[in-house]
Design a protein around this motif. Structure first.
Motif, mmCIF file in Angstrom:
data_model
loop_
_atom_site.group_PDB
_atom_site.id
_atom_site.type_symbol
_atom_site.label_atom_id
_atom_site.label_comp_id
_atom_site.label_asym_id
_atom_site.label_seq_id
_atom_site.Cartn_x
_atom_site.Cartn_y
_atom_site.Cartn_z
ATOM 1 N N GLY A 1 -33.212 9.861 -30.734
ATOM 2 C CA GLY A 1 -31.759 9.996 -30.933
ATOM 3 C C GLY A 1 -30.996 8.701 -30.768
ATOM 4 N N TYR A 2 -31.568 7.741 -29.984
ATOM 5 C CA TYR A 2 -30.766 6.571 -29.603
ATOM 6 C C TYR A 2 -31.438 5.227 -29.901
ATOM 7 C CZ TYR A 2 -27.875 10.059 -27.294
ATOM 8 O OH TYR A 2 -27.068 11.140 -27.048
ATOM 9 N N VAL A 3 -32.722 5.232 -30.279
ATOM 10 C CA VAL A 3 -33.368 3.976 -30.695
ATOM 11 C C VAL A 3 -33.579 4.032 -32.208
ATOM 12 C CG1 VAL A 3 -35.355 2.443 -30.461
ATOM 13 C CG2 VAL A 3 -34.494 3.674 -28.457
ATOM 14 N N ARG A 4 -34.313 5.059 -32.663
ATOM 15 C CA ARG A 4 -34.542 5.200 -34.105
ATOM 16 C C ARG A 4 -33.342 5.785 -34.835
ATOM 17 N NH1 ARG A 4 -40.365 5.431 -36.088
ATOM 18 N NH2 ARG A 4 -39.323 6.363 -37.864
ATOM 19 N N GLY A 5 -32.601 6.631 -34.131
ATOM 20 C CA GLY A 5 -31.459 7.271 -34.782
ATOM 21 C C GLY A 5 -31.838 8.287 -35.844
ATOM 22 N N ASP A 6 -33.053 8.804 -35.774
ATOM 23 C CA ASP A 6 -33.498 9.802 -36.757
ATOM 24 C C ASP A 6 -33.085 11.225 -36.374
ATOM 25 O OD1 ASP A 6 -34.828 7.843 -38.082
ATOM 26 O OD2 ASP A 6 -36.790 8.301 -37.222
ATOM 27 N N TRP A 7 -32.703 11.396 -35.144
ATOM 28 C CA TRP A 7 -32.303 12.707 -34.623
ATOM 29 C C TRP A 7 -30.876 12.579 -34.096
ATOM 30 C CZ3 TRP A 7 -36.752 14.993 -31.065
ATOM 31 C CH2 TRP A 7 -37.902 15.210 -31.844
ATOM 32 N N PRO A 8 -30.215 13.726 -33.868
ATOM 33 C CA PRO A 8 -28.861 13.608 -33.344
ATOM 34 C C PRO A 8 -28.851 12.910 -31.976
ATOM 35 C CG PRO A 8 -29.637 15.906 -33.211
ATOM 36 C CD PRO A 8 -30.663 15.130 -33.988
ATOM 37 N N ALA B 1 -36.412 -5.036 -31.563
ATOM 38 C CA ALA B 1 -35.771 -3.795 -31.078
ATOM 39 C C ALA B 1 -36.814 -2.826 -30.527
ATOM 40 C CB ALA B 1 -34.991 -3.129 -32.201
ATOM 41 N N GLU B 2 -38.092 -3.086 -30.748
ATOM 42 C CA GLU B 2 -39.142 -2.181 -30.262
ATOM 43 C C GLU B 2 -40.113 -2.939 -29.370
ATOM 44 O OE1 GLU B 2 -40.569 1.018 -32.228
ATOM 45 O OE2 GLU B 2 -38.857 1.298 -33.546
ATOM 46 N N LEU B 3 -39.577 -3.704 -28.437
ATOM 47 C CA LEU B 3 -40.377 -4.433 -27.431
ATOM 48 C C LEU B 3 -41.415 -5.367 -28.074
ATOM 49 C CD1 LEU B 3 -41.185 -1.415 -25.039
ATOM 50 C CD2 LEU B 3 -39.352 -3.078 -24.743
ATOM 51 N N PHE B 4 -41.125 -5.872 -29.281
ATOM 52 C CA PHE B 4 -42.009 -6.800 -30.017
ATOM 53 C C PHE B 4 -43.353 -6.162 -30.379
ATOM 54 C CE2 PHE B 4 -39.138 -9.506 -27.567
ATOM 55 C CZ PHE B 4 -38.570 -10.239 -28.604
ATOM 56 N N GLY C 1 -27.996 10.245 -33.839
ATOM 57 C CA GLY C 1 -28.171 9.241 -34.883
ATOM 58 C C GLY C 1 -27.731 7.846 -34.470
ATOM 59 N N THR C 2 -27.867 7.539 -33.174
ATOM 60 C CA THR C 2 -27.431 6.234 -32.650
ATOM 61 C C THR C 2 -28.606 5.267 -32.634
ATOM 62 O OG1 THR C 2 -25.845 7.381 -31.249
ATOM 63 C CG2 THR C 2 -26.444 5.155 -30.556
ATOM 64 N N ARG C 3 -28.324 3.962 -32.820
ATOM 65 C CA ARG C 3 -29.374 2.938 -32.656
ATOM 66 C C ARG C 3 -28.852 1.905 -31.693
ATOM 67 N NH1 ARG C 3 -32.503 1.870 -38.210
ATOM 68 N NH2 ARG C 3 -32.558 4.011 -38.892
ATOM 69 N N ASN C 4 -29.156 2.099 -30.438
ATOM 70 C CA ASN C 4 -28.582 1.219 -29.423
ATOM 71 C C ASN C 4 -29.450 1.335 -28.161
ATOM 72 O OD1 ASN C 4 -27.044 0.411 -27.138
ATOM 73 N ND2 ASN C 4 -25.147 0.708 -28.254
ATOM 74 N N LEU C 5 -30.156 0.249 -27.850
ATOM 75 C CA LEU C 5 -31.087 0.303 -26.716
ATOM 76 C C LEU C 5 -30.384 0.596 -25.401
ATOM 77 C CD1 LEU C 5 -33.695 -2.563 -27.209
ATOM 78 C CD2 LEU C 5 -34.040 -0.084 -27.283
ATOM 79 N N GLY C 6 -29.181 0.036 -25.252
ATOM 80 C CA GLY C 6 -28.427 0.264 -24.005
ATOM 81 C C GLY C 6 -28.114 1.744 -23.857
ATOM 82 N N ALA C 7 -27.702 2.367 -24.968
ATOM 83 C CA ALA C 7 -27.384 3.809 -24.917
ATOM 84 C C ALA C 7 -28.648 4.596 -24.592
ATOM 85 C CB ALA C 7 -26.792 4.260 -26.244
ATOM 86 N N ALA C 8 -29.781 4.192 -25.162
ATOM 87 C CA ALA C 8 -31.035 4.910 -24.894
ATOM 88 C C ALA C 8 -31.357 4.865 -23.398
ATOM 89 C CB ALA C 8 -32.167 4.306 -25.708
ATOM 90 N N ALA C 9 -31.163 3.721 -22.791
ATOM 91 C CA ALA C 9 -31.458 3.608 -21.356
ATOM 92 C C ALA C 9 -30.486 4.464 -20.537
ATOM 93 C CB ALA C 9 -31.381 2.139 -20.932
#
Ligand code: IFM
Length: 442
Positions: A168-175, A292-295, A177-185
Motif C-alpha cells: 500500500g505504501y511502497v509499491r502503491g499497488d494496493w490501497p 527505493a527497494e534497499l538497492f 496507492g501511496t509510494r513513500n518509504l517514510g509513510a510505509a515506516a
C-alpha cells in the motif's frame, strides 16, 4: 507404518479472509479501490467473491467432509463497525453463527481481526498512516472478543503487517496507492501500536485467549552467493521484511529502522503464538538503481519450479523459516501456505513437499501446532482478481459451483491420517540453482 506422524491434536485446516470470500463488502477501502481503472486484473471486483456470507454452512460441511478439524477466517471490520463507535448487532450475530457453525462440525475456529481491509471511515481519516487508527482498532478488537471470544481460542490481531506497508505504501499497488518509504515506516509503527493496544485490552478481559499476528515471512537469499554486495542486500531485506516486527514484538519497543518513524512501546512478548504465512523465497542482487527497494533487485532462480504467479516453489524455505522461529520460544501455527495453480498440476507436489518440510522441522524441535492451507476455495485474490487460483476447491466466480480438485483429496488424506501417508513418494529436495530473470513477485 505411516511415513511421518504429526503430534496429537494437530490442527489441519484452510484459511480465508472475509473480503476474499464473503461478497458484498462495499463499506471498505478495498471496495473503493476496486472501482479504480487498472487496479484489479480483468476489472474484477469482490462483489460476489464466493458468496460465503450466505453459503458458509454448506461450505463448512464440505471442508468437514474433507477431514479438516480447524478453520481460519477473518471478521470484516466495516460490517461490524460501519460508523465510528456504532457496532452492528446483526453483523456480530452473523459471525457468532459462523463460529458456532464451525464448532458444531468439530472444527476449531481461528479468527483474524484485520485482514487488509479498513472501513471507509477509517480510510477517509488517514488509514494506517493516522495514529488514531491504532486506538480505533484496539476498541474494535476488544468489542469483538468480548462478544465472540468464547467461541474461538486463538485470535490473530493483524494479518501480514509488512505486506500492508509494502503493497500500500511502497509499491502503491494496493490501497491507498501511496509510494513513500517514510509513510510505509509510519504505517508499520501504527500497526505495531495497534497490536500492542489490542493485545493488552484483550488479555486484561480474556486472559485465556491466545493472541498472535500472522507474519508473512519470505526467504531472501543472495543471487550470487559469493558477492558481498548481494549478501548485504539479502541480509537487509531479511532484517527489514522478516525480523523488525518480530524483534519489536519480542522487546516491547520499536527497533531500527522503525525508531526513525515514530514512538511506541508495548508489553514485552506480546504474542502467545507465532502465525506464519510462508509461500516462497526470492534471490536478491545488488543494483544501485533500486534505491527505493534497499538497492536489491529481486530475482527467481533459473529453471525453478514456479506457480501461476511466478512464485518459486521452495519448500526448504518453510523448514528454514520454522527453524529460525525457534528463537521466539513460542508455539507456531502455519497460518497460510499455498500455491496459485489453476490446473492443479503442481499443488500436489507443493502440498507434500511443504508438509514434509514442516514434519522435518517438528522432528528437529520446532513447536508447530497446526497448518492452515491457503486456501479452500478459489477466491478474490486482491489485485489479481479471480485470475489466481489458490483453492483446493475450484469455485466458479459466475456459477458459484464448488468442485474439489484432486489435491483436495490428497489434503483430506493427510488430515485424516494426521500424517504424511506412507504410499506417498516425496519429491526430491530442491537443488541450488543459478539466478535468472527478475521476479514479478509483489
Ligand atoms: O490471498 C493472500 C492472503 O490474503 C494473504 N496472504 C497471501 C495470500 C496469497 O497471495
Amino acid at each position: 507404518m505411516i511415513a511421518g506422524q504429526f503430534p496429537e491434536k494437530f490442527l489441519w485446516g484452510t484459511a480465508t479472509a472475509a473480503h476474499q470470500v464473503e461478497g458484498g463488502n462495499r463499506g471498505n477501502d478495498w471496495w473503493a479501490w476496486e472501482q479504480g481503472p487498472g487496479h484489479i486484473k480483468n476489472a474484477d471486483t469482490s462483489d460476489r467473491a464466493c458468496e460465503q456470507y450466505g453459503r458458509y454452512a454448506s461450505d463448512f460441511d464440505l471442508l468437514r467432509s474433507l477431514n479438516q478439524n480447524a478453520h481460519r477466517l477473518s471478521v470484516e471490520w466495516s460490517r461490524i463497525e460501519p460508523a465510528p463507535g456504532e457496532f452492528s448487532r446483526t453483523a456480530l450475530g452473523h459471525y457468532r453463527d459462523v463460529l458456532q457453525a464451525l464448532r458444531d462440525r468439530g472444527m476449531e475456529p481461528m479468527v483474524t481481526l484485520h485482514h487488509f481491509t479498513n472501513p471507509t471511515w477509517i480510510a477517509q481519516a488517514g488509514g494506517w498512516d493516522a495514529p488514531q487508527t491504532s486506538e480505533y482498532f484496539a476498541r474494535f478488537a476488544a468489542r469483538v472478543t468480548d462478544e465472540l471470544g468464547t467461541l474461538a481460542p486463538r485470535w490473530i490481531t493483524i494479518n501480514e503487517p509488512t505486506v500492508i506497508a509494502y503493497q500500500g505504501y511502497v509499491r502503491g499497488d494496493w490501497p491507498p496507492g501511496t509510494r513513500n518509504l517514510g509513510a510505509a515506516a509510519r504505517v508499520l509503527v501504527n500497526l505495531l501500536r495497534a497490536h500492542w493496544m489490542a493485545y493488552e485490552r484483550i488479555k486484561a478481559r480474556h486472559p485465556e485467549l491466545q493472541i498472535g499476528l500472522a507474519h508473512h515471512l519470505r526467504v531472501f537469499d543472495p543471487a550470487r552467493r559469493f558477492m558481498p554486495q548481494d549478501r548485504a542486500v539479502a541480509a537487509a531485506f531479511n532484517r527489514v521484511f522478516n525480523e523488525t516486527m518480530l524483534k519489536s514484538l519480542r522487546l516491547g519497543q520499536l527497533v531500527f529502522p522503525l525508531t526513525l518513524a515514530g514512538r511506541a512501546r508495548g508489553p514485552r512478548q506480546s504474542q502467545d503464538f507465532i502465525g506464519l504465512n510462508y509461500y516462497t523465497r526470492e534471490l536478491v542482487k545488488f543494483n544501485h538503481r533500486y534505491h527505493a527497494e534497499l538497492f536489491g533487485e529481486r530475482m527467481l532462480p533459473a529453471a525453478a519450479p514456479r506457480s501461476d504467479l511466478n512464485w518459486e516453489l521452495y519448500p526448504e524455505g518453510l523448514y528454514r523459516t520454522l527453524r529460525s522461529l525457534e528463537r521466539e520460544k513460542l508455539p507456531i501455527l502455519v497460518t497460510e501456505n499455498g500455491i496459485a495453480d489453476h490446473q492443479d498440476a503442481m499443488r500436489r507436489e507443493y502440498l507434500l513437499s511443504h508438509v514434509a518440510a514442516m514434519l522435518r522441522a517438528i522432528a528437529a524441535g520446532s513447536p508447530v501446532r497446526g497448518y492452515f492451507h491457503w486456501t479452500c476455495f478459489d477466491n478474490f485474490e486482491w489485485a489479481e482478481g479471480y485470475s489466481a487460483k489458490f483453492g483446493l476447491i475450484a469455485c466458479d466466480p459466475v456459477t458459484q459451483e464448488r468442485r474439489p480438485r484432486p489435491s483436495a483429496q490428497l489434503y483430506a488424506q493427510i488430515c485424516r491420517l494426521n500424517a504424511l501417508p506412507a504410499s506417498v513418494v516425496l519429491p526430491p529436495a530442491a537443488q541450488p540453482v543459478e539466478p535468472a530473470g527478475p521476479s514479478d513477485l509483489r
